[in-house]
Design a protein around this motif. Structure first.
Motif, PDB file in Angstrom:
ATOM      1  N   LEU A 127      -3.675  26.061  13.455  1.00  0.00           N
ATOM      2  CA  LEU A 127      -4.977  26.687  13.659  1.00  0.00           C
ATOM      3  C   LEU A 127      -5.747  26.793  12.356  1.00  0.00           C
ATOM      4  N   ALA A 128      -5.026  27.049  11.273  1.00  0.00           N
ATOM      5  CA  ALA A 128      -5.710  27.152   9.979  1.00  0.00           C
ATOM      6  C   ALA A 128      -6.350  25.827   9.588  1.00  0.00           C
ATOM      7  N   LEU A 129      -5.738  24.715   9.984  1.00  0.00           N
ATOM      8  CA  LEU A 129      -6.277  23.397   9.670  1.00  0.00           C
ATOM      9  C   LEU A 129      -7.173  22.899  10.801  1.00  0.00           C
ATOM     10  N   SER A 130      -7.998  23.779  11.315  1.00  0.00           N
ATOM     11  CA  SER A 130      -8.952  23.443  12.364  1.00  0.00           C
ATOM     12  C   SER A 130     -10.145  24.371  12.208  1.00  0.00           C
ATOM     13  N   ASP A 131     -11.017  24.370  13.172  1.00  0.00           N
ATOM     14  CA  ASP A 131     -12.203  25.229  13.120  1.00  0.00           C
ATOM     15  C   ASP A 131     -11.937  26.583  13.758  1.00  0.00           C
ATOM     16  N   TYR A 132     -10.739  27.078  13.594  1.00  0.00           N
ATOM     17  CA  TYR A 132     -10.388  28.356  14.212  1.00  0.00           C
ATOM     18  C   TYR A 132     -11.141  29.496  13.541  1.00  0.00           C
ATOM     19  N   GLU A 133     -11.697  30.369  14.347  1.00  0.00           N
ATOM     20  CA  GLU A 133     -12.365  31.574  13.873  1.00  0.00           C
ATOM     21  C   GLU A 133     -11.766  32.773  14.587  1.00  0.00           C
ATOM     22  N   HIS A 134     -11.506  33.821  13.835  1.00  0.00           N
ATOM     23  CA  HIS A 134     -10.962  35.035  14.449  1.00  0.00           C
ATOM     24  C   HIS A 134     -11.980  35.620  15.413  1.00  0.00           C
ATOM     25  N   PRO A 135     -11.598  35.890  16.651  1.00  0.00           N
ATOM     26  CA  PRO A 135     -12.555  36.456  17.601  1.00  0.00           C
ATOM     27  C   PRO A 135     -12.950  37.877  17.218  1.00  0.00           C
ATOM     28  N   VAL A 136     -14.097  38.272  17.709  1.00  0.00           N
ATOM     29  CA  VAL A 136     -14.641  39.593  17.405  1.00  0.00           C
ATOM     30  C   VAL A 136     -13.978  40.628  18.307  1.00  0.00           C
ATOM     31  N   THR A 137     -13.564  41.725  17.726  1.00  0.00           N
ATOM     32  CA  THR A 137     -12.986  42.832  18.485  1.00  0.00           C
ATOM     33  C   THR A 137     -13.869  44.066  18.344  1.00  0.00           C
ATOM     34  N   THR A 138     -13.867  44.880  19.378  1.00  0.00           N
ATOM     35  CA  THR A 138     -14.620  46.131  19.392  1.00  0.00           C
ATOM     36  C   THR A 138     -13.717  47.235  19.908  1.00  0.00           C
ATOM     37  N   MET A 139     -14.313  48.374  20.199  1.00  0.00           N
ATOM     38  CA  MET A 139     -13.544  49.472  20.781  1.00  0.00           C
ATOM     39  C   MET A 139     -13.033  49.106  22.162  1.00  0.00           C
ATOM     40  N   GLU A 140     -13.761  48.251  22.897  1.00  0.00           N
ATOM     41  CA  GLU A 140     -13.352  47.852  24.238  1.00  0.00           C
ATOM     42  C   GLU A 140     -12.531  46.568  24.231  1.00  0.00           C
ATOM     43  N   ILE A 141     -12.884  45.641  23.344  1.00  0.00           N
ATOM     44  CA  ILE A 141     -12.201  44.351  23.295  1.00  0.00           C
ATOM     45  C   ILE A 141     -11.054  44.441  22.287  1.00  0.00           C
ATOM     46  N   VAL A 142      -9.837  44.315  22.776  1.00  0.00           N
ATOM     47  CA  VAL A 142      -8.642  44.508  21.956  1.00  0.00           C
ATOM     48  C   VAL A 142      -8.078  43.146  21.578  1.00  0.00           C
ATOM     49  N   SER A 143      -7.549  43.058  20.385  1.00  0.00           N
ATOM     50  CA  SER A 143      -6.904  41.830  19.927  1.00  0.00           C
ATOM     51  C   SER A 143      -5.436  41.816  20.365  1.00  0.00           C
ATOM     52  N   SER A 144      -4.959  40.640  20.733  1.00  0.00           N
ATOM     53  CA  SER A 144      -3.552  40.519  21.108  1.00  0.00           C
ATOM     54  C   SER A 144      -2.619  40.745  19.926  1.00  0.00           C
ATOM     55  N   ALA A 145      -3.146  40.677  18.711  1.00  0.00           N
ATOM     56  CA  ALA A 145      -2.336  40.938  17.523  1.00  0.00           C
ATOM     57  C   ALA A 145      -2.211  42.414  17.215  1.00  0.00           C
ATOM     58  N   SER A 146      -2.914  43.260  17.963  1.00  0.00           N
ATOM     59  CA  SER A 146      -2.854  44.692  17.720  1.00  0.00           C
ATOM     60  C   SER A 146      -1.465  45.237  18.046  1.00  0.00           C
ATOM     61  N   LEU A 147      -0.947  46.061  17.163  1.00  0.00           N
ATOM     62  CA  LEU A 147       0.376  46.645  17.387  1.00  0.00           C
ATOM     63  C   LEU A 147       0.375  47.572  18.592  1.00  0.00           C
ATOM     64  N   ASP A 148      -0.723  48.307  18.790  1.00  0.00           N
ATOM     65  CA  ASP A 148      -0.803  49.191  19.951  1.00  0.00           C
ATOM     66  C   ASP A 148      -0.768  48.392  21.246  1.00  0.00           C
ATOM     67  N   PHE A 149      -1.510  47.296  21.277  1.00  0.00           N
ATOM     68  CA  PHE A 149      -1.507  46.471  22.488  1.00  0.00           C
ATOM     69  C   PHE A 149      -0.116  45.894  22.745  1.00  0.00           C
ATOM     70  N   GLN A 150       0.522  45.390  21.725  1.00  0.00           N
ATOM     71  CA  GLN A 150       1.847  44.816  21.902  1.00  0.00           C
ATOM     72  C   GLN A 150       2.841  45.863  22.380  1.00  0.00           C
ATOM     73  N   SER A 151       2.697  47.094  21.880  1.00  0.00           N
ATOM     74  CA  SER A 151       3.587  48.164  22.328  1.00  0.00           C
ATOM     75  C   SER A 151       3.374  48.468  23.811  1.00  0.00           C
ATOM     76  N   HIS A 152       2.105  48.569  24.232  1.00  0.00           N
ATOM     77  CA  HIS A 152       1.818  48.817  25.651  1.00  0.00           C
ATOM     78  C   HIS A 152       2.317  47.663  26.519  1.00  0.00           C
ATOM     79  N   MET A 153       2.153  46.449  26.033  1.00  0.00           N
ATOM     80  CA  MET A 153       2.576  45.295  26.810  1.00  0.00           C
ATOM     81  C   MET A 153       4.095  45.269  26.954  1.00  0.00           C
ATOM     82  N   ASP A 154       4.803  45.542  25.891  1.00  0.00           N
ATOM     83  CA  ASP A 154       6.260  45.560  25.952  1.00  0.00           C
ATOM     84  C   ASP A 154       6.758  46.650  26.897  1.00  0.00           C
ATOM     85  N   THR A 155       6.107  47.814  26.862  1.00  0.00           N
ATOM     86  CA  THR A 155       6.516  48.903  27.757  1.00  0.00           C
ATOM     87  C   THR A 155       6.317  48.528  29.209  1.00  0.00           C
TER      88      THR A 155
END
Length: 937
Positions: free
Chosen positions: A287-315
């Motif tokens: 991805l780094a060797l492409s036109d990858y851009e980090h998507p925009v996150t807000t209070m409503e839009i959560v990133s899959s890299a978020s530790l809180d999201f990963q914790s909720h998903m694992d639970t």
């Protein structure tokens, strides 16, 4: 001096009196009674233990001493007078009351330890004693209730562990169940005329089995406490098969409701809007060797890299797997049906499907979220009944629910009526009610694949891959338009097979590259073999046959009526809408995001993995339409004329048949499938790029070496693939030892933060693995410039690991391509000024934005300056000033017509395509041998 005398005499450092008392049963009992009397005296003399800290501490110490004496005695030879005294005098009753009314955590903890010690002693039948069980459960229920003090996590773990130990003993000896569970007789005045199974409908009586509900309260917790609670509950449900009263009680209890609502609550905690992203210091090189851009996150839009999201998903997923464990351990058909009914009504119909229905591609990621959640659900489950409920409902398959014939049907009917009442109550809160009959999962997938969002397309392709790979039988009549293949045996002659292999490998060769193709292709062969053998549908094809000629594998089919029938030999129809959509995405391969292309290639491979899916007609030419240069079928062999020996005639006929099978068919445009035509067009587009983009081959080789450098930056010996080479590709079509690569396909490889499972254990690896850049600084951050080093001098290849520290990752991604290129050219004898100029020119080429090459009947070359013209460089120093301004206006106009990407992005996608071609060739070759798809005679 006293110390030395004890040491020489070999005596213990403990006081002699205490040792003698421990060894002497009478003295030990006397000490035990003295401690117990002191305990009662302090308790009776204290009005409020919660405020009298001195008395509370004294009682805690006494309880601790009693527990220590009992624990020590249980390890000594008989007799055990203290344990006998505890049983005969029932001292656990006042101790339970003291711990219950103390509101002191220290006393509570010692009281729990006292009861645990009596149970662990396995003497005097404590676990079978009704009085003991009531005293203990009264203590546990009171200290964990709403009016009790808040216990620490350590104390709660000890409480649940004690409950788990009880369930373990119930599992080993079901005869002790009546001491802990009693189905009490209720007032029958209001139950006149009702069946015995229906008197309990809709009611919950926790006092009948308090241990059961104590464990339910903790099944959602993480860590040891949750593990003890879930496992203990599994043991109780398993014991229901040996007790009809317990089975009826569980069916009529609110176990299923609590589990379904708990699962729904965990699902509701997941973010409604999601974007797939990576931490900045863990971005995979592909991805780094492409036109990858980090998507925009807000209070409503959560990133899959978020530790809180990963914790909720694992639970959420852990509780979903707990559902599966319950069904696997449950031997009672009634309990299992009750759980499945609640899973379908409360979770599936009221939560999962509405979230899919309400998802949108225009509100910032809700489609990405729900499609990702559904994919993770299907990946985590393997219980056939749960899979059947989910896919049968979401795909709107026809129902087939015959009336129950069991005499105990009323057991499940009671809970079914309650769950339906709950569903009716929840449905009244929804203004517009829709069902999968109007909009099902097929409609959602097809609509999402035509989205303008690359992330939506990518996650949809991953969901499609999971269904095709793990649950192909559900996709045959829903997601795909298939036709049944009635012919038996292989249809493709060896001559046609060799031409098809030459065609695929020739396309990979046309892409070019300086690498060892033999080693690369061997890895693809191993990976394809592993994937084909592990496919669920392939088991019956490659497993040894039984005496009846068939192979049956119990447990793989759903026990619920309406499951798809056994899959049969079929092929994909060319007019299949799903195939046309996938081909449309394939047509814009080089401007697609890398994630999309990796997911797309994974979907095509998964489509061809099933052993019952014939690849002739949609992936390869249809054998029934083969045309040969000359038809020798009716030509009489002159050597056969005149022969009288039957053996010679038969031998000549076999030789003629072998020669016929080795004929090479002639392909016409009408016979080539649309898939191969599209692949050929992509390779032609690479030729156009090679013509119009300066130094294309050199930059492509640098990109390949960049992936090699990234894969050699770690020390985890998990082999992965390397892109192929032109040099050895032309000289050999055979196999060689495996080799590793710096990139994999995405369907199960590019989203490690979501815990995506591997497609296979083969070196090709569609793995969920983080990939990071080399810490040597060979890769750049902006446009993926790589130092042009020789691949023959590369160190041993190793994959990219996520264990690299942040500091090392930041160094690895530091934009230093110019310095690296300059140093390399200096080592090759190039002057410093020219080396810097060459590096700057390459960087500028990589930064240029291009679109798709024009069609064959169009002539619109990609605008690049002639780098061989001295004036194009802008000066003698080799700078490229003014180069980007040459076609700014042209870029602006082309941006309106088509999507533009950087040359760096195109190079990465070219390597992905080359890898895909090799994978297809390996897949076709392995299928031919594994499933006998090629005929020789």
């Amino acid at each position: 001096m006293d110390f030395w005398s004890r040491l020489i005499a070999g005596t213990s450092l403990a006081p002699g009196g205490n040792k003698a008392a421990s060894n002497n049963p009478e003295k030990r009992l006397a000490r035990f009674k003295r401690e117990y009397s002191q305990l009662l005296q302090v308790w009776r003399g204290t009005s409020n233990l919660a405020r009298d800290y001195e008395a509370a501490d004294s009682i805690r110490c006494s309880l601790q001493d009693l527990t220590t004496i009992l624990s020590d005695e249980s390890r000594r030879p008989l007799p055990h007078p203290c344990i006998i005294f505890s049983s005969s005098k029932q001292i656990y009753i006042p101790i339970g009351k003291i711990a219950t009314t103390s509101y002191n955590e220290g006393i509570i903890r010692e009281g729990v330890a006292f009861f645990a010690t009596l149970i662990d002693s396995e003497e005097e039948n404590f676990v079978e004693n009704d009085t003991f069980s009531k005293s203990l459960m009264n203590l546990l229920v009171r200290i964990t209730g709403a009016n009790s003090i808040r216990l620490s996590s350590d104390t709660e773990v000890e409480v649940v562990e004690l409950s788990f130990n009880i369930t373990t003993k119930i599992r080993l000896d079901p005869e002790i169940l009546p001491a802990w569970f009693t189905s009490q007789q209720r007032d029958g005045s209001r139950d006149d005329g009702q069946d015995a199974h229906e008197k309990f409908t809709g009611k919950t009586h926790k006092e009948d089995f308090p241990l059961f509900y104590l464990l339910i309260d903790y099944i959602h917790h993480e860590g040891r406490i949750g593990d003890f609670a879930r496992t203990g509950l599994l043991y109780i449900i398993e014991a229901a098969s040996n007790s009809v009263p317990l089975e009826q009680w569980i069916v009529e209890s609110d176990l299923a409701t609590l589990m379904a609502t708990g699962l729904g609550a965990l699902y509701s905690q997941l973010s409604r809007k999601l974007v797939i992203d990576f931490p900045p210091d863990e971005l995979p090189p592909i991805l780094a060797l492409s036109d990858y851009e980090h998507p925009v996150t807000t209070m409503e839009i959560v990133s899959s890299a978020s530790l809180d999201f990963q914790s909720h998903m694992d639970t959420f997923l852990s509780h979903l797997v707990f559902w599966q464990d319950v069904l696997n351990h449950c031997k009672s058909v009634e309990v299992k049906q009750t759980l499945l009914e609640h899973f379908q009504v409360i979770f599936l119909q009221q939560l999962l499907y509405p979230s899919l229905l309400e998802s949108s591609d225009h509100d910032g990621g809700s489609s990405v979220a729900v499609l990702t959640y559904l994919r993770r659900i299907l990946e985590s489950l393997d219980h056939p009944d749960m899979i059947h409920l989910i896919l049968h409902y979401l795909l709107a398959l026809p129902d087939s629910n015959p009336a129950p014939t069991s005499s105990r049907a009323s057991v499940s009917n009671a809970r079914k009526r309650k769950s339906m009442d709950l569903a009716t109550m929840m449905a009244t809160q929804i203004e517009v009610v829709s069902t999968p009959a109007l909009f099902n999962l097929v409609d959602l997938i097809q609509a999402s694949l035509q989205s303008q969002s690359q992330q939506t397309i990518s996650v949809t392709l991953q969901l499609l891959s999971v269904i095709l790979r793990r649950h192909h039988r559900y996709a045959v009549t829903t997601l795909l338009w298939t036709s049944q293949v009635l012919s038996e045996g292989p249809q493709r002659p060896i001559g046609a097979h060799e031409k098809e292999m030459d065609f695929l490998l020739g396309l990979a060769s046309d892409i070019g590259g300086d690498d060892n193709f033999d080693e690369v292709y061997e890895n693809h062969i191993r990976d394809s073999t592993s994937m084909l053998e592990s496919h669920p549908c392939s088991t019956s094809l490659i497993a040894p046959k039984s005496g009846g000629g068939t192979s049956k594998f119990p447990g793989s089919q759903a026990s619920i009526p309406g499951a798809p029938r056994d899959i049969r030999s079929h092929t994909l129809r060319p007019e299949d809408p799903m195939l046309k959509i996938l081909l449309g995405i394939l047509g814009t391969f080089f401007t697609n995001s890398v994630e999309t292309n990796l997911s797309l290639t994974g979907a095509f491979v998964d489509l061809a993995l099933c052993g019952f899916m014939r690849i002739d007609g949609w992936l390869l030419p249809d054998p029934s339409k083969y045309v040969y240069e000359e038809d020798e079928e009716d030509v009489e062999d002159p050597y056969v004329v005149g022969l009288t020996d039957p053996l010679e005639i038969e031998e000549k006929a076999q030789l003629r048949t072998l020669k016929k099978m080795r004929r090479t068919p002639k392909w016409s445009e009408s016979q080539i499938p649309a898939f191969l035509t599209k692949i050929q067009e992509l390779v032609d587009q690479i030729s156009a790029y090679r013509t119009d983009i300066p130094r294309f081959d050199e930059l492509l080789q640098q990109r390949r070496e960049a992936f090699q450098a990234a894969s050699s930056a770690t020390a985890t010996p998990i082999p992965i693939h390397q892109p192929p080479a032109r040099t050895s590709l032309e000289s050999s079509r055979s196999s060689s030892p495996p080799r590793k690569s710096g990139f994999d396909t995405l369907a199960q490889r590019i989203f490690p933060e979501l815990g995506t499972p591997s497609r296979s254990n083969s070196p090709r690896g569609r793995r969920s693995q983080d990939q990071q850049r080399s810490s040597s600084g060979a890769l750049s951050g902006g446009y993926g410039f790589a130092t042009p080093t020789s691949s023959r001098n590369q160190p041993p290849q190793l994959p990219i690991s996520s264990g690299t520290s942040s500091r090392e990752s930041s160094r690895a991604f530091s934009p230093s391509p110019l310095r690296d290129a300059e140093n390399t050219l200096r080592r090759q004898g190039v002057p410093a000024s020219q080396a810097a100029a060459f590096a700057a020119v390459d960087q500028s080429i990589l930064a240029r934005r291009v679109g798709l090459p024009p069609a064959k009947n169009e002539v619109t070359p990609i605008p690049f300056p002639n780098l061989r013209d001295p004036d194009a460089s802008g000066g003698k120093d080799g700078s490229v000033q003014g180069m980007d301004e040459v076609n700014v206006a042209g870029d602006a106009e082309r941006e309106e017509d088509q999507k533009l990407v950087t040359v760096s992005h195109v190079l990465t996608n070219v390597l992905v395509l080359q890898e895909f071609l090799l994978e297809l060739a390996a897949l076709v070759q392995v299928r031919a041998g594994l499933f006998g798809e090629v005929k020789f005679v």
